[in-house]
Design a protein around this motif. Structure first.
Motif, PDB file in Angstrom:
ATOM      1  N   LEU A 116     -39.380 -72.903  78.290  1.00  0.00           N
ATOM      2  CA  LEU A 116     -40.680 -72.342  77.942  1.00  0.00           C
ATOM      3  C   LEU A 116     -40.520 -71.124  77.037  1.00  0.00           C
ATOM      4  O   LEU A 116     -41.228 -70.991  76.034  1.00  0.00           O
ATOM      5  CB  LEU A 116     -41.444 -71.967  79.209  1.00  0.00           C
ATOM      6  CG  LEU A 116     -42.845 -71.415  79.028  1.00  0.00           C
ATOM      7  CD1 LEU A 116     -43.735 -72.473  78.382  1.00  0.00           C
ATOM      8  CD2 LEU A 116     -43.412 -70.990  80.362  1.00  0.00           C
ATOM      9  N   ALA A 117     -39.586 -70.242  77.367  1.00  0.00           N
ATOM     10  CA  ALA A 117     -39.349 -69.060  76.536  1.00  0.00           C
ATOM     11  C   ALA A 117     -38.850 -69.454  75.149  1.00  0.00           C
ATOM     12  O   ALA A 117     -39.260 -68.862  74.140  1.00  0.00           O
ATOM     13  CB  ALA A 117     -38.329 -68.141  77.216  1.00  0.00           C
ATOM     14  N   GLY A 118     -37.983 -70.457  75.092  1.00  0.00           N
ATOM     15  CA  GLY A 118     -37.491 -70.933  73.795  1.00  0.00           C
ATOM     16  C   GLY A 118     -38.604 -71.529  72.950  1.00  0.00           C
ATOM     17  O   GLY A 118     -38.674 -71.307  71.739  1.00  0.00           O
ATOM     18  N   ALA A 119     -39.510 -72.263  73.587  1.00  0.00           N
ATOM     19  CA  ALA A 119     -40.641 -72.859  72.854  1.00  0.00           C
ATOM     20  C   ALA A 119     -41.591 -71.784  72.345  1.00  0.00           C
ATOM     21  O   ALA A 119     -42.057 -71.849  71.207  1.00  0.00           O
ATOM     22  CB  ALA A 119     -41.383 -73.838  73.754  1.00  0.00           C
ATOM     23  N   VAL A 120     -41.875 -70.802  73.183  1.00  0.00           N
ATOM     24  CA  VAL A 120     -42.759 -69.706  72.763  1.00  0.00           C
ATOM     25  C   VAL A 120     -42.126 -68.917  71.625  1.00  0.00           C
ATOM     26  O   VAL A 120     -42.799 -68.557  70.651  1.00  0.00           O
ATOM     27  CB  VAL A 120     -43.098 -68.796  73.964  1.00  0.00           C
ATOM     28  CG1 VAL A 120     -43.769 -67.509  73.513  1.00  0.00           C
ATOM     29  CG2 VAL A 120     -43.973 -69.537  74.954  1.00  0.00           C
ATOM     30  N   ALA A 121     -40.828 -68.664  71.718  1.00  0.00           N
ATOM     31  CA  ALA A 121     -40.140 -67.936  70.651  1.00  0.00           C
ATOM     32  C   ALA A 121     -40.156 -68.734  69.347  1.00  0.00           C
ATOM     33  O   ALA A 121     -40.335 -68.163  68.268  1.00  0.00           O
ATOM     34  CB  ALA A 121     -38.702 -67.628  71.062  1.00  0.00           C
ATOM     35  N   PHE A 180     -32.867 -70.831  74.611  1.00  0.00           N
ATOM     36  CA  PHE A 180     -32.605 -71.776  75.697  1.00  0.00           C
ATOM     37  C   PHE A 180     -31.101 -71.929  75.947  1.00  0.00           C
ATOM     38  O   PHE A 180     -30.642 -71.883  77.087  1.00  0.00           O
ATOM     39  CB  PHE A 180     -33.223 -73.138  75.396  1.00  0.00           C
ATOM     40  CG  PHE A 180     -32.965 -74.151  76.468  1.00  0.00           C
ATOM     41  CD1 PHE A 180     -33.686 -74.131  77.647  1.00  0.00           C
ATOM     42  CD2 PHE A 180     -31.984 -75.106  76.311  1.00  0.00           C
ATOM     43  CE1 PHE A 180     -33.448 -75.053  78.652  1.00  0.00           C
ATOM     44  CE2 PHE A 180     -31.734 -76.032  77.304  1.00  0.00           C
ATOM     45  CZ  PHE A 180     -32.467 -75.997  78.476  1.00  0.00           C
ATOM     46  N   SER A 181     -30.342 -72.102  74.887  1.00  0.00           N
ATOM     47  CA  SER A 181     -28.893 -72.280  75.042  1.00  0.00           C
ATOM     48  C   SER A 181     -28.237 -71.030  75.609  1.00  0.00           C
ATOM     49  O   SER A 181     -27.314 -71.122  76.428  1.00  0.00           O
ATOM     50  CB  SER A 181     -28.264 -72.633  73.700  1.00  0.00           C
ATOM     51  OG  SER A 181     -28.751 -73.862  73.244  1.00  0.00           O
ATOM     52  N   LEU A 182     -28.703 -69.880  75.189  1.00  0.00           N
ATOM     53  CA  LEU A 182     -28.154 -68.618  75.692  1.00  0.00           C
ATOM     54  C   LEU A 182     -28.403 -68.486  77.194  1.00  0.00           C
ATOM     55  O   LEU A 182     -27.486 -68.176  77.961  1.00  0.00           O
ATOM     56  CB  LEU A 182     -28.774 -67.446  74.937  1.00  0.00           C
ATOM     57  CG  LEU A 182     -28.314 -66.062  75.370  1.00  0.00           C
ATOM     58  CD1 LEU A 182     -26.837 -65.878  75.043  1.00  0.00           C
ATOM     59  CD2 LEU A 182     -29.152 -65.003  74.679  1.00  0.00           C
ATOM     60  N   ILE A 183     -29.626 -68.744  77.626  1.00  0.00           N
ATOM     61  CA  ILE A 183     -29.958 -68.620  79.045  1.00  0.00           C
ATOM     62  C   ILE A 183     -29.252 -69.692  79.865  1.00  0.00           C
ATOM     63  O   ILE A 183     -28.730 -69.415  80.953  1.00  0.00           O
ATOM     64  CB  ILE A 183     -31.483 -68.671  79.243  1.00  0.00           C
ATOM     65  CG1 ILE A 183     -32.123 -67.423  78.621  1.00  0.00           C
ATOM     66  CG2 ILE A 183     -31.844 -68.767  80.720  1.00  0.00           C
ATOM     67  CD1 ILE A 183     -33.622 -67.434  78.608  1.00  0.00           C
TER      68      ILE A 183
END
Length: 69
Positions: free
Chosen positions: A52-57, A9-12
């Motif tokens: 969402l991507a951070g949570a899935v990861a 998340f922070s990266l994006i």
């Protein structure tokens, strides 16, 4: 220095805000205007997808460590 987990998340979010800053900078240099009616909703959509991507990861990473032990 210890290695740490990637915070997707922070990266994006950082990349997105950098792109927005460059967009406004280029527009200011070229005497153009940026339509905020497009930039603001797209920003929220991308941040939502990043969350969402951070949570899935995180769930995938947690599931992988549980099955190893």
């Amino acid at each position: 220095m210890r290695k740490h987990q990637l915070d997707l998340f922070s990266l994006i979010a950082g990349g997105l805000f950098t792109v927005i800053a460059v967009l406004y900078l280029v527009a200011a240099v070229n005497d153009l205007s940026v339509n905020g009616r497009i930039v603001i909703p797209v920003t929220f959509i991308v941040l939502g997808l990043a969350g969402l991507a951070g949570a899935v990861a995180a769930v995938a990473r947690r599931g992988r460590t549980d099955s190893e032990g």
